[in-house]
Structure formats: C-alpha cells, structure tokens
Design a protein around this motif. Sequence first.
Motif, short mmCIF file in Angstrom:
data_model
loop_
_atom_site.label_atom_id
_atom_site.label_comp_id
_atom_site.label_asym_id
_atom_site.label_seq_id
_atom_site.Cartn_x
_atom_site.Cartn_y
_atom_site.Cartn_z
N VAL A 157 28.35 -26.39 -41.00
CA VAL A 157 29.08 -25.12 -40.93
C VAL A 157 28.85 -24.30 -42.20
N SER A 158 28.95 -24.93 -43.34
CA SER A 158 28.77 -24.22 -44.61
C SER A 158 27.38 -23.61 -44.71
N MET A 159 26.38 -24.38 -44.36
CA MET A 159 25.00 -23.91 -44.44
C MET A 159 24.73 -22.82 -43.41
N ALA A 160 25.18 -23.04 -42.18
CA ALA A 160 24.88 -22.13 -41.08
C ALA A 160 25.47 -20.75 -41.33
N ILE A 161 26.71 -20.68 -41.74
CA ILE A 161 27.37 -19.37 -41.91
C ILE A 161 26.76 -18.60 -43.09
N LYS A 162 26.57 -19.26 -44.20
CA LYS A 162 26.00 -18.57 -45.37
C LYS A 162 24.62 -18.02 -45.07
N ASN A 163 23.84 -18.74 -44.30
CA ASN A 163 22.46 -18.33 -44.02
C ASN A 163 22.36 -17.18 -43.02
N LEU A 164 23.50 -16.75 -42.46
CA LEU A 164 23.48 -15.63 -41.53
C LEU A 164 23.45 -14.28 -42.25
N PHE A 165 23.78 -14.28 -43.52
CA PHE A 165 23.82 -13.05 -44.30
C PHE A 165 22.48 -12.79 -44.96
N SER A 166 22.19 -11.51 -45.23
CA SER A 166 21.00 -11.19 -46.01
C SER A 166 21.17 -11.74 -47.42
N GLY A 209 20.64 -5.98 -37.35
CA GLY A 209 20.47 -5.94 -38.80
C GLY A 209 19.00 -5.89 -39.17
N GLU A 210 18.68 -5.04 -40.13
CA GLU A 210 17.29 -4.91 -40.55
C GLU A 210 16.73 -6.21 -41.11
N GLU A 211 17.60 -7.03 -41.69
CA GLU A 211 17.16 -8.29 -42.30
C GLU A 211 17.78 -9.50 -41.59
N ASP A 212 18.07 -9.36 -40.32
CA ASP A 212 18.68 -10.45 -39.57
C ASP A 212 17.73 -11.66 -39.56
N PRO A 213 18.18 -12.81 -40.09
CA PRO A 213 17.30 -13.99 -40.13
C PRO A 213 17.19 -14.73 -38.80
N LEU A 214 18.06 -14.41 -37.84
CA LEU A 214 18.02 -15.07 -36.54
C LEU A 214 17.36 -14.20 -35.48
N ILE A 215 17.85 -12.98 -35.34
CA ILE A 215 17.29 -12.04 -34.37
C ILE A 215 16.40 -11.10 -35.16
N LEU A 216 15.15 -11.46 -35.31
CA LEU A 216 14.24 -10.74 -36.20
C LEU A 216 14.03 -9.31 -35.74
N PRO A 228 18.00 1.66 -26.21
CA PRO A 228 17.98 2.17 -27.58
C PRO A 228 18.35 1.08 -28.59
N LEU A 229 17.68 1.09 -29.73
CA LEU A 229 17.93 0.13 -30.81
C LEU A 229 18.40 0.87 -32.05
N VAL A 230 19.53 0.42 -32.59
CA VAL A 230 20.05 0.98 -33.83
C VAL A 230 20.14 -0.14 -34.85
N LEU A 231 19.49 0.04 -36.00
CA LEU A 231 19.48 -0.98 -37.04
C LEU A 231 20.33 -0.57 -38.22
N PHE A 232 21.03 -1.55 -38.79
CA PHE A 232 21.88 -1.33 -39.96
C PHE A 232 21.37 -2.18 -41.11
N GLU A 233 21.79 -1.84 -42.30
CA GLU A 233 21.44 -2.65 -43.46
C GLU A 233 22.10 -4.03 -43.34
N SER A 291 26.48 -7.98 -39.00
CA SER A 291 26.60 -6.53 -39.16
C SER A 291 28.04 -6.03 -39.13
N TYR A 292 28.91 -6.74 -38.44
CA TYR A 292 30.31 -6.30 -38.39
C TYR A 292 30.98 -6.40 -39.76
N LEU A 293 30.38 -7.17 -40.67
CA LEU A 293 30.84 -7.24 -42.06
C LEU A 293 29.89 -6.51 -43.00
N GLU A 294 28.62 -6.78 -42.86
CA GLU A 294 27.63 -6.26 -43.79
C GLU A 294 27.43 -4.75 -43.69
N ALA A 295 27.69 -4.20 -42.52
CA ALA A 295 27.54 -2.75 -42.31
C ALA A 295 28.75 -2.22 -41.54
#
Length: 258
Positions: free
Chosen positions: A145-154, A209-216, A230-235, A240-244
């Motif tokens: 859990v610790s590893m998986a969640i942290k690795n979801l962020f840029s 997310g522009e830098e999404d490590p899972l959904i490239l 249509p595709l909309v990308l966020f930083e 994204s619900y937190l990061e943007a």
Amino acid sequence: MEVSYNNRPVHFEISGAGKAVVLLHGFLENSQIWNPTVATLNKNFLCINIDLFGHGKTLQQGDQHKMSEMAKAVNAVLEKLNVTEAAFLGHSMGGYVALAFAELFPEKVHRLLLLNSTAYTDSEARKKVRERAIRLVKQNKEAFVSMAIKNLFSEVNKNKFSQQIEAMVLEAKKLSVEAVVASLRGLKERENRVDVLADFAKKTYLLGGEEDPLILRSSQEQLAEETGVPLVLFEGGHMSYLEAQEALLAKVQFILNK
C-alpha cells in the motif's frame, strides 16, 4: 446510506440537488477522495458518492471484484434513489466501473468523465505486474500500500503532497488483504471496452495527467484518436483530483454545465 446488493451492503452518500452526478473512486481509495469536489458540485448537482466493493464502508464481495458487478451495484444505488440518468466521474478503477455501467445501462448515462483511466484491458506485461502485486499483498499488505500510493504521484508532487499521501496510506491500510486481492484480480481480468467508449464519444471526456505513470500520455492520446473522445491533460501524475485539483474542478464544471 446503504443499499443491499447480493445481500451485502453498499455504502453511498448523497448531497445537493439537481441533475445527478455519480462519483466513483479508484483502487485503494474510497468515496471520501471526492469531498473537495462534492463541496463545489453539490451547489448545482445531486452528488452520489459510492464506496466500491471492499473499499471504504462497503464490504468485499467474493474473491474477484469484477467491474460489471460493481456497475450493477452502482445501478442498485441509482434505483434506490429513483435516478434514471446521471453523469459519471470515475477515477482510475472508478472509470473502469463507469464504462462497464455504460455498457450495461447505456440509457442511464448522460456523460462519462474518465479520470486517469482507460478503456484498454491490461497488457500481458501489466497482468504479470498485478500477479506480483497479489503475492506482495499476501506477504506484506502495508508495504504494498505504501509503495503503490506514493508511486501514483509525479516525482515533483511526491514531496508536495507528502501529508496527503501519508493520510491515504493510513486509510488504505485499513483494507483487508482479501479485499485488496479481490480488487487486483478484477483489475487484471477486466474487459476491453474501447468499443463502448467509442459508442459514447459524444458524451465522454478523457481527463488525464501529463506524467501519469500508469495511464501513459501516449496511451491516452492513442485511445482519444482511436475513439474520437476529447482528451484533456493536467499537470501531474495519476492523482489528478489532488495534483491538479483546481484546474480539474473547473473543467468538470464546464463539461457538466454544457
């Protein structure tokens, strides 16, 4: 509030009034991730915030959480509330459930907003990653859990959102090993729903997310081109619900008010 599905309770919360918006969280999350979003949307919409199988206050159902079964549970919530049509905002796994719902109950879908999600099934390589994850969860759920969640962020946001990450990890550690494994099995075996997405192209937005490590980003662009959605990308990365948060909320409101 709760509704019974397969004789087991499915928890949900409602607030606001107006046209319905169903909010579906992702893997290792729960309905509370949407609280900041709901605080704005419920001024103009009826927000229906659901805990999916094995997450939050909703109990595990079986040894594999299929997207189609969770979609049927979502429908049970809508039937309880006498909601005949809704917009859907689904994050990651929640997006997979929203697509399964669109396949089963197309007449009930007003809009589909798929956030950090995809219509593709897992690749063979990704399925092997899921299998390794299942083994790790059985050995040491807390480490996974610790590893998986942290690795979801840029990378840049891992420090910026360190407190939120810590809170998410603590919450996810409450999930049972069996529930986490059942969800991983459901993710691994989910169906390809590209055709479903293409059929809903005029009602759907891909939000990522522009830098999404899972959904490239490359995969998101390919899916958008393939389906005409249509595709909309966020930083930021996969969260994204937190990061943007502000940019995403503004876009969601714009889409829902169209």
